[in-house]
Design a protein around this motif. Structure first.
Motif, PDB file in Angstrom:
ATOM      1  N   MET A   1       0.828  -1.180   0.000  1.00 16.62           N
ATOM      2  CA  MET A   1       0.000   0.000   0.000  1.00 16.62           C
ATOM      3  C   MET A   1       0.874   1.244   0.000  1.00 16.62           C
ATOM      4  SD  MET A   1      -3.345  -0.468   2.254  1.00 16.62           S
ATOM      5  CE  MET A   1      -3.151  -1.758   3.436  1.00 16.62           C
ATOM      6  N   LYS A   2       0.358   2.270  -0.607  1.00 20.07           N
ATOM      7  CA  LYS A   2       1.062   3.546  -0.724  1.00 20.07           C
ATOM      8  C   LYS A   2       0.458   4.570   0.237  1.00 20.07           C
ATOM      9  CE  LYS A   2       3.252   1.984  -4.353  1.00 20.07           C
ATOM     10  NZ  LYS A   2       4.605   1.572  -4.288  1.00 20.07           N
ATOM     11  N   ALA A   3       1.262   5.561   0.609  1.00 19.59           N
ATOM     12  CA  ALA A   3       0.803   6.620   1.508  1.00 19.59           C
ATOM     13  C   ALA A   3       0.231   7.772   0.682  1.00 19.59           C
ATOM     14  CB  ALA A   3       1.953   7.111   2.375  1.00 19.59           C
ATOM     15  N   TYR A   4      -0.891   8.300   1.138  1.00 23.19           N
ATOM     16  CA  TYR A   4      -1.554   9.409   0.468  1.00 23.19           C
ATOM     17  C   TYR A   4      -1.976  10.455   1.493  1.00 23.19           C
ATOM     18  CZ  TYR A   4      -1.922   6.456  -3.648  1.00 23.19           C
ATOM     19  OH  TYR A   4      -1.643   5.672  -4.722  1.00 23.19           O
ATOM     20  N   GLU A   5      -2.256  11.641   0.969  1.00 28.38           N
ATOM     21  CA  GLU A   5      -2.738  12.745   1.784  1.00 28.38           C
ATOM     22  C   GLU A   5      -3.944  13.340   1.059  1.00 28.38           C
ATOM     23  OE1 GLU A   5       0.102  15.642   3.874  1.00 28.38           O
ATOM     24  OE2 GLU A   5      -0.440  16.627   1.996  1.00 28.38           O
ATOM     25  N   LEU A   6      -5.028  13.508   1.765  1.00 31.11           N
ATOM     26  CA  LEU A   6      -6.254  14.089   1.206  1.00 31.11           C
ATOM     27  C   LEU A   6      -6.544  15.382   1.945  1.00 31.11           C
ATOM     28  CD1 LEU A   6      -9.058  14.180  -0.218  1.00 31.11           C
ATOM     29  CD2 LEU A   6      -9.876  12.666   1.567  1.00 31.11           C
ATOM     30  N   LEU A   7      -6.691  16.455   1.196  1.00 28.20           N
ATOM     31  CA  LEU A   7      -7.094  17.739   1.753  1.00 28.20           C
ATOM     32  C   LEU A   7      -8.398  18.134   1.075  1.00 28.20           C
ATOM     33  CD1 LEU A   7      -6.398  20.199   3.565  1.00 28.20           C
ATOM     34  CD2 LEU A   7      -5.321  21.202   1.561  1.00 28.20           C
ATOM     35  N   TYR A   8      -9.417  18.415   1.877  1.00 28.88           N
ATOM     36  CA  TYR A   8     -10.691  18.848   1.308  1.00 28.88           C
ATOM     37  C   TYR A   8     -11.279  19.945   2.186  1.00 28.88           C
ATOM     38  CZ  TYR A   8     -13.320  16.190   4.831  1.00 28.88           C
ATOM     39  OH  TYR A   8     -13.844  15.723   5.999  1.00 28.88           O
ATOM     40  N   LEU A  62      -7.539  17.632   6.789  1.00 30.60           N
ATOM     41  CA  LEU A  62      -6.407  16.924   6.186  1.00 30.60           C
ATOM     42  C   LEU A  62      -6.413  15.493   6.706  1.00 30.60           C
ATOM     43  CD1 LEU A  62      -3.714  17.108   4.536  1.00 30.60           C
ATOM     44  CD2 LEU A  62      -2.606  17.547   6.719  1.00 30.60           C
ATOM     45  N   ILE A  63      -6.351  14.513   5.790  1.00 30.05           N
ATOM     46  CA  ILE A  63      -6.372  13.101   6.164  1.00 30.05           C
ATOM     47  C   ILE A  63      -5.149  12.419   5.568  1.00 30.05           C
ATOM     48  CG2 ILE A  63      -7.648  10.936   6.004  1.00 30.05           C
ATOM     49  CD1 ILE A  63     -10.177  12.630   5.583  1.00 30.05           C
ATOM     50  N   ASP A  64      -4.368  11.754   6.414  1.00 29.04           N
ATOM     51  CA  ASP A  64      -3.258  10.908   5.970  1.00 29.04           C
ATOM     52  C   ASP A  64      -3.756   9.467   5.987  1.00 29.04           C
ATOM     53  OD1 ASP A  64      -1.359  12.990   5.770  1.00 29.04           O
ATOM     54  OD2 ASP A  64      -1.098  12.950   7.944  1.00 29.04           O
ATOM     55  N   PHE A  65      -3.531   8.743   4.881  1.00 27.99           N
ATOM     56  CA  PHE A  65      -4.013   7.370   4.822  1.00 27.99           C
ATOM     57  C   PHE A  65      -3.118   6.527   3.927  1.00 27.99           C
ATOM     58  CE2 PHE A  65      -6.047   9.540   1.327  1.00 27.99           C
ATOM     59  CZ  PHE A  65      -6.142   8.605   0.308  1.00 27.99           C
ATOM     60  N   HIS A  66      -3.256   5.210   4.054  1.00 26.92           N
ATOM     61  CA  HIS A  66      -2.578   4.254   3.192  1.00 26.92           C
ATOM     62  C   HIS A  66      -3.643   3.490   2.414  1.00 26.92           C
ATOM     63  CE1 HIS A  66       0.981   4.994   5.633  1.00 26.92           C
ATOM     64  NE2 HIS A  66       1.668   4.388   4.681  1.00 26.92           N
ATOM     65  N   ALA A  67      -3.422   3.310   1.122  1.00 27.59           N
ATOM     66  CA  ALA A  67      -4.369   2.596   0.270  1.00 27.59           C
ATOM     67  C   ALA A  67      -3.646   2.094  -0.969  1.00 27.59           C
ATOM     68  CB  ALA A  67      -5.526   3.500  -0.129  1.00 27.59           C
ATOM     69  N   ASN A  68      -4.299   1.194  -1.668  1.00 29.21           N
ATOM     70  CA  ASN A  68      -3.790   0.736  -2.945  1.00 29.21           C
ATOM     71  C   ASN A  68      -4.074   1.805  -4.000  1.00 29.21           C
ATOM     72  OD1 ASN A  68      -2.863  -1.823  -2.075  1.00 29.21           O
ATOM     73  ND2 ASN A  68      -4.976  -2.545  -2.071  1.00 29.21           N
ATOM     74  N   PRO A  69      -3.168   1.990  -4.956  1.00 29.08           N
ATOM     75  CA  PRO A  69      -3.364   3.035  -5.976  1.00 29.08           C
ATOM     76  C   PRO A  69      -4.667   2.894  -6.766  1.00 29.08           C
ATOM     77  CG  PRO A  69      -1.120   2.233  -6.022  1.00 29.08           C
ATOM     78  CD  PRO A  69      -1.870   1.345  -5.075  1.00 29.08           C
ATOM     79  N   ARG A  93       2.251  10.496  -1.071  1.00 28.99           N
ATOM     80  CA  ARG A  93       3.356  10.905  -0.204  1.00 28.99           C
ATOM     81  C   ARG A  93       4.435   9.836  -0.243  1.00 28.99           C
ATOM     82  NH1 ARG A  93       2.608  15.039   3.545  1.00 28.99           N
ATOM     83  NH2 ARG A  93       4.835  14.668   3.674  1.00 28.99           N
ATOM     84  N   THR A  94       5.452  10.036  -1.076  1.00 29.93           N
ATOM     85  CA  THR A  94       6.542   9.058  -1.197  1.00 29.93           C
ATOM     86  C   THR A  94       7.437   9.054   0.031  1.00 29.93           C
ATOM     87  OG1 THR A  94       7.875  10.689  -2.389  1.00 29.93           O
ATOM     88  CG2 THR A  94       6.576   9.156  -3.709  1.00 29.93           C
ATOM     89  N   ASP A  95       7.420  10.121   0.811  1.00 30.56           N
ATOM     90  CA  ASP A  95       8.258  10.175   2.006  1.00 30.56           C
ATOM     91  C   ASP A  95       7.684   9.381   3.178  1.00 30.56           C
ATOM     92  OD1 ASP A  95       6.138  11.994   2.163  1.00 30.56           O
ATOM     93  OD2 ASP A  95       7.232  13.318   3.529  1.00 30.56           O
ATOM     94  N   ARG A  96       6.450   8.886   3.059  1.00 29.96           N
ATOM     95  CA  ARG A  96       5.803   8.147   4.157  1.00 29.96           C
ATOM     96  C   ARG A  96       5.541   6.679   3.828  1.00 29.96           C
ATOM     97  NH1 ARG A  96       1.389  12.539   6.200  1.00 29.96           N
ATOM     98  NH2 ARG A  96       2.880  14.177   6.623  1.00 29.96           N
TER      99      ARG A  96
END
Length: 97
Positions: A1-8, A62-69, A93-96
């Motif tokens: 799983m990859k790290a992502y950031e969602l801002l809404y 702001l939400i930090d989460f891990h999910a499949n692309p 987020r490649t740094d996470r």
């Protein structure tokens, strides 16, 4: 799983019940796809850089989460059809990882 950031953001005039429903829908979309929500940070009311749909302020989250692309596209679809969400952005987020 990859790290992502969602801002809404939603309109600041929206009631707390609707904000909670939006957050619940986002969390369920991520967890139903075997992802994980790492952190939720409510930024609160902020001034927009320019007027959007007659709004000058927005209530940001702001939400930090891990999910499949492949599952991020479904989350993007859910956010697009939700009338309460004015704008959103999902960033990898490649740094996470």
């Amino acid at each position: 799983m990859k790290a992502y950031e969602l801002l809404y953001f939603v309109a600041p005039s929206i009631d707390e019940e609707t904000r909670t429903a939006v957050m619940t829908r986002i969390e369920s979309t991520i967890t139903d796809a075997k992802g994980a929500v790492d952190n939720v940070d409510n930024w609160g009311k902020r001034k927009l850089a320019y007027e959007i749909d007659g709004l000058t302020d927005g209530d940001y989250t702001l939400i930090d989460f891990h999910a499949n692309p492949t599952d991020v596209a479904e989350l993007d679809r859910v956010l697009r059809i939700n009338d309460a969400v004015v704008r959103h952005m999902i960033v990898r987020r490649t740094d996470r990882d």
